[in-house]
Motif scaffolding. Structure first.
Motif, PDB file in Angstrom:
ATOM      1  N   PRO A 725      -8.434  -2.042 -24.875  1.00  0.00           N
ATOM      2  CA  PRO A 725      -8.337  -0.429 -24.781  1.00  0.00           C
ATOM      3  C   PRO A 725      -8.692  -0.252 -23.373  1.00  0.00           C
ATOM      4  CG  PRO A 725     -10.181  -1.353 -26.034  1.00  0.00           C
ATOM      5  CD  PRO A 725      -9.558  -2.702 -25.769  1.00  0.00           C
ATOM      6  N   SER A 726      -8.248   1.009 -22.652  1.00  0.00           N
ATOM      7  CA  SER A 726      -8.897   1.292 -21.272  1.00  0.00           C
ATOM      8  C   SER A 726      -8.758   2.890 -21.222  1.00  0.00           C
ATOM      9  CB  SER A 726      -7.697   1.059 -20.626  1.00  0.00           C
ATOM     10  OG  SER A 726      -6.519   1.959 -20.494  1.00  0.00           O
ATOM     11  N   ASP A 727      -9.452   3.442 -20.115  1.00  0.00           N
ATOM     12  CA  ASP A 727      -9.479   4.817 -20.065  1.00  0.00           C
ATOM     13  C   ASP A 727      -9.108   5.040 -18.609  1.00  0.00           C
ATOM     14  OD1 ASP A 727      -9.816   7.486 -20.237  1.00  0.00           O
ATOM     15  OD2 ASP A 727     -11.983   7.152 -20.496  1.00  0.00           O
ATOM     16  N   CYS A 728     -10.151   4.775 -17.811  1.00  0.00           N
ATOM     17  CA  CYS A 728     -10.017   5.367 -16.372  1.00  0.00           C
ATOM     18  C   CYS A 728      -8.847   4.392 -15.374  1.00  0.00           C
ATOM     19  CB  CYS A 728     -11.349   5.379 -15.746  1.00  0.00           C
ATOM     20  SG  CYS A 728     -11.735   3.675 -15.211  1.00  0.00           S
ATOM     21  N   GLU A 729      -8.931   3.293 -16.096  1.00  0.00           N
ATOM     22  CA  GLU A 729      -8.108   2.274 -15.316  1.00  0.00           C
ATOM     23  C   GLU A 729      -8.376   2.204 -13.556  1.00  0.00           C
ATOM     24  OE1 GLU A 729      -4.115   2.138 -16.721  1.00  0.00           O
ATOM     25  OE2 GLU A 729      -4.719   2.091 -18.748  1.00  0.00           O
ATOM     26  N   GLU A 730      -9.571   2.527 -13.263  1.00  0.00           N
ATOM     27  CA  GLU A 730      -9.846   2.397 -12.063  1.00  0.00           C
ATOM     28  C   GLU A 730     -11.210   1.606 -11.773  1.00  0.00           C
ATOM     29  OE1 GLU A 730      -9.383   6.287  -9.569  1.00  0.00           O
ATOM     30  OE2 GLU A 730      -9.254   7.026 -11.655  1.00  0.00           O
ATOM     31  N   GLY A 731     -11.637   0.934 -12.766  1.00  0.00           N
ATOM     32  CA  GLY A 731     -12.971   0.504 -12.575  1.00  0.00           C
ATOM     33  C   GLY A 731     -14.245   1.368 -12.805  1.00  0.00           C
ATOM     34  N   LEU A 732     -14.112   2.370 -13.479  1.00  0.00           N
ATOM     35  CA  LEU A 732     -15.178   3.364 -13.412  1.00  0.00           C
ATOM     36  C   LEU A 732     -15.750   3.467 -14.823  1.00  0.00           C
ATOM     37  CD1 LEU A 732     -13.716   6.390 -11.185  1.00  0.00           C
ATOM     38  CD2 LEU A 732     -15.400   4.564 -10.451  1.00  0.00           C
ATOM     39  N   CYS A 733     -15.049   3.151 -15.782  1.00  0.00           N
ATOM     40  CA  CYS A 733     -15.780   3.578 -17.083  1.00  0.00           C
ATOM     41  C   CYS A 733     -16.142   2.248 -18.102  1.00  0.00           C
ATOM     42  CB  CYS A 733     -14.669   4.213 -18.031  1.00  0.00           C
ATOM     43  SG  CYS A 733     -13.433   3.238 -18.565  1.00  0.00           S
ATOM     44  N   GLY A 734     -15.488   0.996 -17.881  1.00  0.00           N
ATOM     45  CA  GLY A 734     -16.127   0.066 -18.731  1.00  0.00           C
ATOM     46  C   GLY A 734     -15.371  -0.095 -19.871  1.00  0.00           C
ATOM     47  N   SER A 735     -14.313   0.551 -20.286  1.00  0.00           N
ATOM     48  CA  SER A 735     -13.485   0.444 -21.639  1.00  0.00           C
ATOM     49  C   SER A 735     -12.598  -0.532 -21.716  1.00  0.00           C
ATOM     50  CB  SER A 735     -12.764   1.312 -22.012  1.00  0.00           C
ATOM     51  OG  SER A 735     -12.895   2.473 -21.023  1.00  0.00           O
ATOM     52  N   CYS A 736     -12.215  -1.448 -20.536  1.00  0.00           N
ATOM     53  CA  CYS A 736     -11.323  -2.428 -20.638  1.00  0.00           C
ATOM     54  C   CYS A 736     -12.067  -3.718 -20.483  1.00  0.00           C
ATOM     55  CB  CYS A 736     -10.454  -2.266 -19.431  1.00  0.00           C
ATOM     56  SG  CYS A 736     -11.153  -2.195 -17.809  1.00  0.00           S
ATOM     57  N   GLN A 737     -13.333  -3.769 -20.706  1.00  0.00           N
ATOM     58  CA  GLN A 737     -14.085  -5.060 -20.570  1.00  0.00           C
ATOM     59  C   GLN A 737     -13.720  -6.164 -21.367  1.00  0.00           C
ATOM     60  OE1 GLN A 737     -18.355  -4.719 -19.903  1.00  0.00           O
ATOM     61  NE2 GLN A 737     -18.747  -6.390 -21.790  1.00  0.00           N
ATOM     62  N   LEU A 763     -15.574  -9.093 -17.387  1.00  0.00           N
ATOM     63  CA  LEU A 763     -14.766  -8.415 -16.226  1.00  0.00           C
ATOM     64  C   LEU A 763     -14.128  -7.279 -16.753  1.00  0.00           C
ATOM     65  CD1 LEU A 763     -11.518  -8.912 -16.467  1.00  0.00           C
ATOM     66  CD2 LEU A 763     -12.072 -11.049 -15.378  1.00  0.00           C
ATOM     67  N   MET A 764     -13.866  -6.360 -15.833  1.00  0.00           N
ATOM     68  CA  MET A 764     -13.022  -5.039 -16.195  1.00  0.00           C
ATOM     69  C   MET A 764     -11.725  -5.470 -15.944  1.00  0.00           C
ATOM     70  SD  MET A 764     -15.405  -3.139 -17.104  1.00  0.00           S
ATOM     71  CE  MET A 764     -16.857  -3.687 -17.264  1.00  0.00           C
ATOM     72  N   SER A 765     -10.693  -5.451 -16.751  1.00  0.00           N
ATOM     73  CA  SER A 765      -9.575  -5.918 -16.853  1.00  0.00           C
ATOM     74  C   SER A 765      -8.744  -5.203 -16.032  1.00  0.00           C
ATOM     75  CB  SER A 765      -8.839  -6.502 -17.985  1.00  0.00           C
ATOM     76  OG  SER A 765      -8.919  -5.227 -18.839  1.00  0.00           O
ATOM     77  N   CYS A 766      -8.887  -4.086 -15.852  1.00  0.00           N
ATOM     78  CA  CYS A 766      -7.929  -2.916 -15.209  1.00  0.00           C
ATOM     79  C   CYS A 766      -8.155  -3.248 -13.594  1.00  0.00           C
ATOM     80  CB  CYS A 766      -8.591  -1.473 -15.376  1.00  0.00           C
ATOM     81  SG  CYS A 766      -9.855  -0.962 -14.622  1.00  0.00           S
ATOM     82  N   CYS A 767      -8.881  -3.660 -13.166  1.00  0.00           N
ATOM     83  CA  CYS A 767      -9.072  -3.933 -11.726  1.00  0.00           C
ATOM     84  C   CYS A 767      -9.608  -5.299 -11.064  1.00  0.00           C
ATOM     85  CB  CYS A 767     -10.023  -2.843 -10.987  1.00  0.00           C
ATOM     86  SG  CYS A 767     -11.547  -3.043 -11.417  1.00  0.00           S
TER      87      CYS A 767
HETATM   88 FE1  FES Z   1     -12.231   1.951 -17.059  1.00  0.00          FE
HETATM   89 FE2  FES Z   1     -11.148  -0.460 -16.716  1.00  0.00          FE
HETATM   90  S1  FES Z   1     -10.416   1.138 -17.813  1.00  0.00           S
HETATM   91  S2  FES Z   1     -12.890   0.359 -16.095  1.00  0.00           S
END
Ligand code: FES
Length: 779
Positions: A725-737, A763-767
């Motif tokens: 799962p992901s949401d912000c894809e900028e390291g701000l939200c925590g969904s891609c942990q 880790l946050m996989s988006c960043c």
């Molecule tokens: Fe939000 Fe990675 S998608 S922190």
């Protein structure tokens, strides 16, 4: 509690005479509800998730004497079982859940029936060795090539009924299109589709059903014929090996690596895969149409905004998936959800129940096409045995939905009684009657509608497309340079519920910007945001200030909350700098309502530039401290933070330098005291020039994935077919942990605390990336 051996033929109650702890007054450790559970009863057949609500709530792992299985109903327990395929062997996944009668066995023998190992029921190390050999056909690029064929088939079927006004979509296309696609994919010649469908039904009843003694013989006939048919097709294909398709890949592997892809394996796969490749998709599509059409407002949203289709299909797979239960056998005594399962214990994981577990999915019984973690559903299974064809199934469902929402937006579900093929594991209506008025067909007015298709990339739905249509209801000045904007549903419906700390992503033209919600939490019809005009910004706020007018349509994602208020503390300190007041207001309102002790510190340039001061003075006057720079008032953080307190939580939003000062100033506070919301992601975005490539080993799926310097880990995982799962894809939200098992992490997010980072276990996989050459992830 002796199992009824004549019904199921499957052994003896494991508790009988075993001296297990008592749970019932008569000394039987099987609770009355567990004893009464029968997956062939109507409630489970109609709605397995609902039928097991009691279990999710009270007894998440129980022994079913009538079935001879341990039933597991909660999300985390099911996932843990999927993760560990050594302790929980898949070897019984295709075992007949109702043992065959002697007569049926004799029939099968006559046909030389020898179904053995396939991808779904084999153990390691054989399974992964074969799976790796067979993966090439499932890359996104390879699957993309099938989309035009799927589109053509759906379109032809729809052309055939579009002027009719009434149809049973199951009979007309929902099984035939996926079956044709499956045969194309496999390279199997399309012959006698009706017969293949009958064979598939027989296979399902034989493996997962409870046929009566008379039906058993009939079913065995069908299965035996199917086995022979598969063998004949295979021999024909082997005779002309120049064909294309996945079965040809397998034939090729069989020729070159006969010890890995064996003869029996080829034959067993041939039969199993014809069923697996079409039945699951056919049923999932029927479920999705049933669920969506029974909610006309949701259907209307899809018609208005087809970008939502991938998310809607995924949510339907979660809410009403076609695979509702799957099986494993314990290879040793093991504890699941606090219950000891003995070695040899057979396990029925009711994935449909896990998909409705409130511990993992908010409001799980609601079909919410805007849900941000629908992709976590268990309908495709999880781990190294996860459904290989999931992206082909997704593609077909999306194309069906896209063609229907465009060409028949006025489609309606007829009143009808739904029936299901009685079995433990596959679910979807046997018929789905719909109607529409052909006079209203949009293509009668505009023939271009027929071909105006929209395509979706292969893979899990992209968060970026999950957007709601809204309309600007009101724009007013909240302070110097700050606009307060109220948004409403274009059809006058209630706006989605939100909680203090929530924000929305506003999509205006080319801009996507995050804005905290700052209205009243219980306002049913308005979502309110406040936008500061930032002259030094990227242009989004200036555009909003110049162009936004009442009545204007716009799109937004959310509401979502990555800044959730923990209501368990005794005392709170809320700190806002400038426009950072927006998420803090609803928090203050909530704390006041809860009767909590809180103080609110609000710093800004001048009273005129500080939004909502009057409202705050009115509602929070006693606790409010204002710091106006033009009057020389300063928020003294050192003094405010001097005394750490166990029972106090700090919530802050404002400029990055304020947040950095707070982070630095709370080192001596207990871990987890400070909660901040960042709106910018400095340092999180990928700069390929300065990155190095690395690889990740995935312990659950047993894959190794390369992450190139110009790709994020999240992108690389998705390209390998792993859904995260992901949401912000900028390291701000925590969904891609993602959990990290081994390796040194280069953290780039703004979510984890210093202590969490130091733990080196997530880790946050988006960043975030690897410091070295390799990481091991629990995926
Ligand atoms: Fe939000 Fe990675 S998608 S922190």
């Amino acid at each position: 509690t002796r199992r009824n051996e004549t019904d199921t033929g499957a052994g003896v109650c494991p508790f009988h005479g075993a001296g297990a702890p008592s749970m019932a007054p008569n000394g039987c450790p099987v609770s009355p509800r567990a004893a009464a559970f029968d997956p062939f009863d109507r409630p489970y057949q109609l709605d397995p998730a609902e039928a097991l609500r009691w279990s999710r709530e009270q007894e998440p792992v129980f022994y079913s004497p009538r079935l001879g299985y341990w039933v597991v109903s909660r999300y985390d327990d099911i996932k843990a079982i999927f993760r560990d395929n050594l302790t929980f062997s898949p070897s019984i996944a295709l075992e007949k859940i109702t043992p065959a009668s002697d007569e049926a066995l004799a029939v099968l023998e006559r046909y030389d029936y020898g179904m053995n190992r396939t991808l779904v029921n084999e153990d390691e190390p054989a399974h992964m060795a074969r799976r790796r050999e067979l993966l090439d056909a499932f890359t996104p690029e390879a699957l993309e090539a099938h989309a035009p064929m799927v589109r053509r088939l759906v379109r032809e079927k729809l052309d055939a009924i579009i002027d009719r006004g009434r149809a049973d979509l199951v009979a007309e296309m929902f099984w035939e299109v996926p079956l044709t696609v499956a045969l194309h994919f496999l390279g199997v010649p399309e012959e006698d589709m009706e017969q293949l469908r009958r064979f598939s039904v027989a296979h399902t009843l034989n493996t997962w059903g409870r046929p009566s003694p008379e039906q058993q013989v009939e079913v065995a006939e069908g299965v035996g014929k199917f086995w022979q048919y598969s063998g004949e097709v295979l021999r024909k294909m082997q005779a002309r090996p120049e064909g294309h398709g996945w079965m040809y890949d397998m034939i090729e592997k069989n020729r070159h690596k006969p010890d890995i892809v064996t003869d029996n394996y080829l034959h067993s796969m041939m039969m199993a895969i014809i069923v697996a490749a079409h039945e699951t998709t056919a049923l999932a599509t029927a479920n999705a149409f049933r669920q969506l059409l029974s909610r006309p407002a949701v259907w209307a949203d899809l018609c208005d905004n087809p970008a939502l289709i991938p998310a809607a299909a995924e949510e339907c797979l979660r809410h009403s998936g076609s695979v509702v239960a799957w099986r494993r056998i314990a290879t040793r005594e093991v504890e699941v959800g606090g219950v000891t399962i003995p070695e040899g214990g057979r396990i029925l994981m009711v994935t449909a129940s896990g998909n409705h577990d409130p511990a993992h999915f908010e409001n799980p019984d609601e079909l919410d096409i805007y849900r941000d973690n629908a992709v976590d559903h268990l309908t495709f299974g999880y781990g190294s045995h996860q459904c290989m064809g999931k992206n082909l199934g997704r593609m077909e469902m999306r194309i069906f939905l896209e063609e229907f929402t465009r060409r028949l937006p006025h489609l309606e579900l007829e009143e009808q009684e739904f029936t299901f093929l009685p079995n433990t594991s596959f679910r979807g209506p046997e018929a789905l009657w719909v109607r529409w008025d052909p006079v209203q067909n949009p293509e009668r007015r505009d023939p271009a509608v027929r071909s105006a298709q929209r395509d979706f990339p292969v893979g899990a739905p992209s968060r970026q497309d999950i957007a709601r249509e809204m309309v600007v209801a009101k724009v007013q000045t909240a302070a110097k340079g700050v606009l307060q904007i109220a948004l409403e549903d274009p059809h006058g419906r209630r706006v989605p519920a939100w909680s203090p700390g929530s924000h929305v992503d506003l999509i205006v033209g080319d801009y996507v910007r995050k804005y905290s919600l700052c209205g009243e939490v219980d306002d049913p019809y308005w979502l309110q945001i406040a936008v500061l005009r930032e002259e030094a910004g990227r242009g989004g706020s200036a555009w909003i200030h110049e162009h936004l007018k009442p009545g204007m349509p716009l799109r937004l994602r959310g509401p979502k909350n990555h800044f959730r208020l923990d209501e368990s503390a005794g005392r709170y300190v809320l700190i806002a700098g400038g426009i950072g007041i927006t998420p803090i207001i609803a928090m203050a309102d909530r704390l006041k309502r809860l009767g909590k002790s809180y103080e609110l510190h609000y710093a800004g340039r001048s009273r005129a530039s500080m939004a909502f001061v009057e409202r705050l003075e009115r509602d929070h006057g006693e606790t409010l401290r204002l710091y106006r720079k033009d009057r020389g008032e300063r928020l003294d953080l050192a003094a405010l933070l001097a005394e750490p307190s166990e029972n106090t939580l700090l919530y802050a939003c404002g400029p990055e330098r304020l947040l950095a000062a707070l982070e630095a100033g709370t080192h001596h506070w207990p871990e987890g005291s400070l909660h901040v919301e960042h709106f910018t992601a400095e340092g999180a975005l990928l700069d390929p020039e300065h990155e190095h490539a690395f690889e990740v080993e995935l312990t659950d799926s047993e894959l190794v994935v390369e992450v190139a310097a110009d790709r994020t880990l999240l992108q690389a995982l998705r390209a390998a077919g792993v859904d995260v799962p992901s949401d912000c894809e900028e390291g701000l939200c925590g969904s891609c942990q993602v959990e990290v098992v081994e390796g040194e992490i280069d953290h780039r997010d703004k979510v984890l605390t210093a202590a969490e980072r130091a733990g080196q276990d997530r880790l946050m996989s988006c960043c975030s990336r690897a410091k070295g050459k390799r990481l091991k992830l629990a995926l």
